[in-house]
Each structure stands twice: as C-alpha cells, then as structure tokens.
Motif scaffolding. Structure first.
Motif, short mmCIF file in Angstrom:
data_model
loop_
_atom_site.label_atom_id
_atom_site.label_comp_id
_atom_site.label_asym_id
_atom_site.label_seq_id
_atom_site.Cartn_x
_atom_site.Cartn_y
_atom_site.Cartn_z
N UNK A 86 0.86 -1.18 0.00
CA UNK A 86 0.00 0.00 0.00
C UNK A 86 0.90 1.24 0.00
N UNK A 87 0.95 1.93 -1.13
CA UNK A 87 1.86 3.08 -1.25
C UNK A 87 1.34 4.30 -0.50
N UNK A 88 0.17 4.19 0.08
CA UNK A 88 -0.36 5.26 0.92
C UNK A 88 0.26 5.24 2.31
N UNK A 89 1.02 4.21 2.60
CA UNK A 89 1.62 4.07 3.92
C UNK A 89 2.49 5.29 4.23
N UNK A 90 2.36 5.83 5.46
CA UNK A 90 3.06 7.08 5.75
C UNK A 90 4.56 6.91 5.98
N UNK A 91 5.32 7.00 4.91
CA UNK A 91 6.77 6.91 5.05
C UNK A 91 7.42 7.54 3.81
N UNK A 95 13.30 5.92 3.88
CA UNK A 95 12.88 5.00 4.93
C UNK A 95 12.61 3.60 4.36
N UNK A 96 11.95 3.55 3.20
CA UNK A 96 11.67 2.26 2.57
C UNK A 96 12.97 1.56 2.21
N UNK A 135 7.40 11.72 0.15
CA UNK A 135 6.39 10.78 0.58
C UNK A 135 6.18 9.70 -0.50
N UNK A 136 6.14 8.43 -0.14
CA UNK A 136 6.09 7.40 -1.18
C UNK A 136 4.80 7.45 -2.00
N UNK A 137 3.72 7.98 -1.40
CA UNK A 137 2.47 8.06 -2.16
C UNK A 137 2.57 9.09 -3.28
N UNK A 138 3.56 9.98 -3.15
CA UNK A 138 3.70 11.03 -4.17
C UNK A 138 4.72 10.68 -5.24
N UNK A 148 11.96 0.38 -4.79
CA UNK A 148 12.01 -1.06 -4.47
C UNK A 148 13.36 -1.67 -4.86
#
Lengths: 254, 306
Positions: A86-91, A95-96, A135-138, A148
């Motif tokens: 879930x790319x909405x995850x707050x990180x 960090x990933x 932010x990963x969602x962006x 990845x």
C-alpha cells in the motif's frame, strides 16, 4: 566453472483447487541473469513466492547453494510486484530503502547514521537521491519501482528475485533498472526476473526460462529463445511474427 | 476532606484512562494499517461472555480475573474469525460480523443470568457494556496501568519491526522476521488493550478508542512515527478528558464521553488537517486554479478547455 546457485526439483504448488505449478525443475548458475517468461496465469510469480517460502509448496525441493531457504535467506533479495504494498503508507523513500538493512541492523535497534548513508547510496544508484524525503504516495510508478530496487540493493544480497520490475515503467526507468541489473551481474550476483516483454528478452537477459505451469524450455537465450519454444509455451493460438529485429506477438484469444 | 478524597480518586481514574487511551491510540495505528478496524470491534464485543463467565465462576469482581476471562473469549472470537474465513467460503468481514453479534448476544444473555444470581446485580457487571471508569477501585487502576504500560512498551520498542511488518510483510519475511510471530504478538497486544479497556469504556465503544485517534492522526502527518505518537496523544487526551467530564455528574457512563471527545478531534482533523483535510484541500485547489488562470488568461476565459 560456475557453480549452481539454485536447484529446484519437482516443485508443485496450487491455489485452492488449481494447480499452478507442476513438477518444476531447473538449475541456475552463478552470475547469470535469467528472464522467467510465460503467459498470464503461468505461475511465474507463484514460482518465485514458492521458492522463497511465501507460498506453500505441495511437493518438491528448493536449494540455494545446496541449503534450504531458511539458512540462505540472508543472501537472497526479493523485489515484489509494485502493487503488492500500500503506497499510501506514511513513510518516505529513504525509509523504505532503509528497510532493506533491517536484517543486518538487528531487532529493536534503530538504524544508525551509517545505515542511512548506505540507504542513500542505494537511492543514488537508482538516480533517486532527490526524492529521498519524498512521501512514497507522491512518487510515480516508475519511481516507486526504483525505490524497491534501491531497497534490494541496500540489502546487498548475492541472489535477487524480481517480480516484473519493468511492468508499467517508462523508458528512462527501464534503462536505469537494466543498468543496475547488468552491474549486479558483472559483480557476480545472480538475478531472476519475471518478465512480460518478449521483445526485450534477447537484449536484456543471458538466460530464459519458459514457464507455463511447468518448464517448457530453459537455457542460454541464444539457444532456447526460439519461435518454437515461444509458441509451445504461450499455446497454439499465439502467432509469433518476426519483423527483422522486432518481434510482435499476436493473440487471437482476448 | 471528602471532596479531596474524591478528587484524588478521580485523578487516579483519569490517569488510568489516559494511559489506556495512549495504548489504544498506538495499537489503533497498527490496526489501521493492518486494515483491521472492524476486527477490533468484533474482538471487544467477543470479550463480553468471557467477563460474565469468569464472574460466574469466581463469584466476585476481581478485575484481573475478569480481564483474563475477557481475553480468553476475545481470543476465541479471533480464532473463529480466522478459522471461518480460512476454512470456508465466508469472507473475513462476514465472519467478523457473525462473531461480533453471536458473542455479544451470548454475553448479554449470560449477563441476565448473572444479574439474577445472588449479589449479581450489585456486581457492576453492567458497566462492562457502556463503561464506568468511576466504578474502578485502586487495584483495578493498578492492573490497568500496568498492562497498558506493557502494551505501550511493546509498540514503541518494536516500532521499526511494526513498520516493516505493516508495510511489506513478504519483504519482512525475507529479512528474517517471523510473520506468524508478529501476527500472534499483534493479536495479543490488541486483545490486551481491548480487555483492560472494557470496564472503563465498555465493549460497545471500545473499538472507537482504537479507530478514531488513528484516523484523526492520519490527517496531520506523513510519518508513521508521528502518526503513532499523535494517535497516542489524541487517545490519551480523549481518555482523560472524557473521564473528567463523566465524573462531574453522578453515574454518567465514561465510554460515550471519551468517544465524543475523540470524535471532536476527528472532526477538527477532517476539516483542518494539513494532510488532505477538507479545507486545506479546497484552498490548495483554489490557489492552483488561480495560478493557472494567471498563466493562461485566454484559456481561462474560454472555460479552460484545450
């Protein structure tokens, strides 16, 4: 003389009633870069997941450097399909990538400055240092894929499994990823890639494994990447049309 | 003298609901990213029969023993949910809905029986439905604070592990983490939080303590760490404030006031939250619109279509 990194014997797996892998056997030599190709539902992702113990196997045996996955897993890196998280995850991106080092950092300890630097270097290799704190969602799909890949690089494994890393990415990301894969290979690492684009197989991979529930052909690209093997793997309703250097696949059933 | 004593007791109770709120806010974040918000609701309802059965066996209101009964029956509920959704064609949400109503129904029925038994209606067992923090005695408070502290410790010590587990469990397994172990730990921590909270908040509203702080925090931050800290803070604040309000009147249930407090925070977050809050979203959209109209004045006049 290169040694065998992976040895798979008679591996079978199923989803509920459907058997998706049937007596799969093959060996992979060190320092090779192999494309796993086959039609949708051929069990390509399942093969990887079963080998890594993420999906239960019915029968068979998988060995890495002669030992089971459990003892070899520190040397194995896995790049799952982009859609699996879930790319909405707050990180953020850095960090990933740092997550790739968690196995080395140890439990309950926080990443040190050095770990962060290592992660940053991996991001740099993927041309993503400008996005470290994004932010990963962006991130765009291609950028997420690079993150990845960077995480897998940070892991510094000997053997990499990648599940469709080139799916849905733009040309520049594809180029960046392939550059890294070639670099891994020249460093003596072994890479297995689930791949969907037959046209680029001869250019990118030195070995091909044709899979459709079982192995149809496997070997060096120049030897086994033939229209015959493609037609057999993809079924009779596929036509294989070679146009000079370009290959086009046509399917009558869609 | 008497008012002073009452005051001290209220402070103790407030401290315990605050620490409960902190624990619930933290674990609520884990549940939020595990996409299991309904699970916490099912488990808190499933705890009720365990409380009553424990009371019927020991015939006294000892919070620790009642909590153990509650935990056992909540875990039984969790097991049923897992089993139904794995072994049959029933989906997980259906299994949760069924478990919730069946366990709660059994709980209410047993409660009626317990209340008829000698000494039963003075036992305060009814408080487990809507929650009554004021009914807690000193030993209850200590039990609650001790268990909640352990939960908080587990959440923060293994913060990095939770993050990886929730973001990408497959990868976590690859770097040597036991996913089954993490799932077991998660369930234990979740059930512990629920069962220590049900006396103060009640089985019906306990899930709100887990869910609302987490979604409120989501509107303020893009960092997992901040989200957990914020959610814990909101939970702690709501716990303490709700208890204080309910203690101003006699016999007011605590749970609803805690939930109303955190709901107020949620509404503020929904409106003003800096990450996709409604008002911020609207302002950003308007600013962008204005900026692009300045850049292309003609296109804007024509309606902006190209």
């Amino acid at each position: 003389m290169t040694s065998s990194v992976i040895r798979v014997d008679d591996l079978s797996a199923s989803y509920q009633k459907n058997k998706v892998l049937n007596d799969v056997s093959f060996e992979v030599k060190e320092g090779t870069i192999t494309a796993i190709v086959g039609p949708n539902g051929a069990g390509k992702s399942t093969l990887i997941k079963t080998m890594l113990g993420l999906h239960p196997k019915l029968t068979g045996n998988v060995r890495f450097w002669g030992s089971p996955f459990k003892t070899a897993k520190k040397k194995i890196g896995y790049v799952p399909q982009r859609g699996s998280v879930d790319w909405d995850f707050p990180t953020d991106a850095l960090d990933v990538v740092t997550m790739g080092l968690y196995g080395k950092i140890g439990w309950f300890r926080l990443p040190s400055k050095k770990d962060k630097e290592k992660a940053m270097n991996a991001l740099k290799k993927m041309g993503m240092e400008a996005y470290a704190h994004r932010q990963i969602s962006q991130l765009s799909g291609g950028q997420q894929q690079r993150v990845f890949l960077a995480r897998a690089l940070a892991q510094d494994a000997e053997l990499y499994f990648m599940d469709e890393p080139l799916a849905g990415v733009d040309a520049s990301t594809e180029k960046a990823i392939m550059t890294i894969l070639k670099e891994l290979k020249s460093n003596g690492k072994t890479v297995l890639v689930v791949h969907h684009d037959l046209q680029t197989v001869p250019e990118y991979f030195d070995h091909v494994l044709f899979l459709n529930k079982t192995v149809y052909a496997h070997g060096q690209t120049e030897e086994v990447f033939t229209t015959d093997n493609i037609a057999r793997t993809y079924g009779g309703d596929m036509q294989w049309v070679g146009k000079g250097d370009q290959y086009v696949i046509q399917s009558s059933s869609h | 003298m008497l008012s002073n004593l009452l005051h001290i007791n209220t402070l103790w109770v407030m401290a315990s609901t605050m620490i409960l709120g902190i624990a619930a806010g933290g674990i609520g974040c884990l549940a939020y990213w595990k996409r299991q918000n309904l699970m916490s609701d099912a488990l808190s309802h499933a705890a009720l029969p365990g409380v009553v059965v424990a009371f019927l066996i020991i015939q006294e209101k000892n919070l620790l023993l009642l909590v153990i009964g509650a935990a056992l029956s909540a875990l039984l509920g969790a097991f049923f949910i897992q089993w139904f959704s794995n072994a049959s064609r029933i989906t997980e949400d259906t299994a949760m809905g069924m478990t919730l109503s069946v366990f709660y129904g059994v709980g209410v029925m047993l409660l009626a029986i317990a209340n008829r038994s000698p000494g039963g209606n003075q036992s305060g067992l009814n408080n487990f439905i809507y929650g009554q923090a004021a009914a807690m005695v000193r030993s209850d408070v200590i039990t609650m604070i001790a268990l909640a502290s352990i939960v908080i410790l587990i959440i923060f010590l293994a913060f990095k592990e939770w993050k990886l587990f929730l973001f990408d469990a497959n990868f976590a397994k690859g770097v040597g983490m036991s996913i089954r172990g993490m799932n077991v730990l998660y369930t234990i921590v979740l059930v512990t939080t629920i069962v220590i909270g049900i006396q103060a908040v009640g089985v019906i509203l306990m899930a709100a303590m887990l869910i609302i702080p987490a979604v409120s925090a989501r509107y303020w931050t893009h960092s997992f760490k901040m989200m957990i800290l914020l959610s814990s803070a909101i939970g702690g604040l709501a716990g303490a404030f709700g208890t204080w309000v309910s203690s101003t009147g006699s016999g007011l249930p605590t749970g609803p006031f805690i939930v109303l407090t955190s709901s107020a925070v949620f509404i503020l977050s929904l409106l003003f939250g800096k990450e996709k809050g409604i008002i911020i979203n609207f302002i950003q959209f308007k600013m962008q619109q204005r900026a692009s109209q300045k850049k292309h004045p003609l296109a804007a006049e024509k309606g902006g279509s190209q």
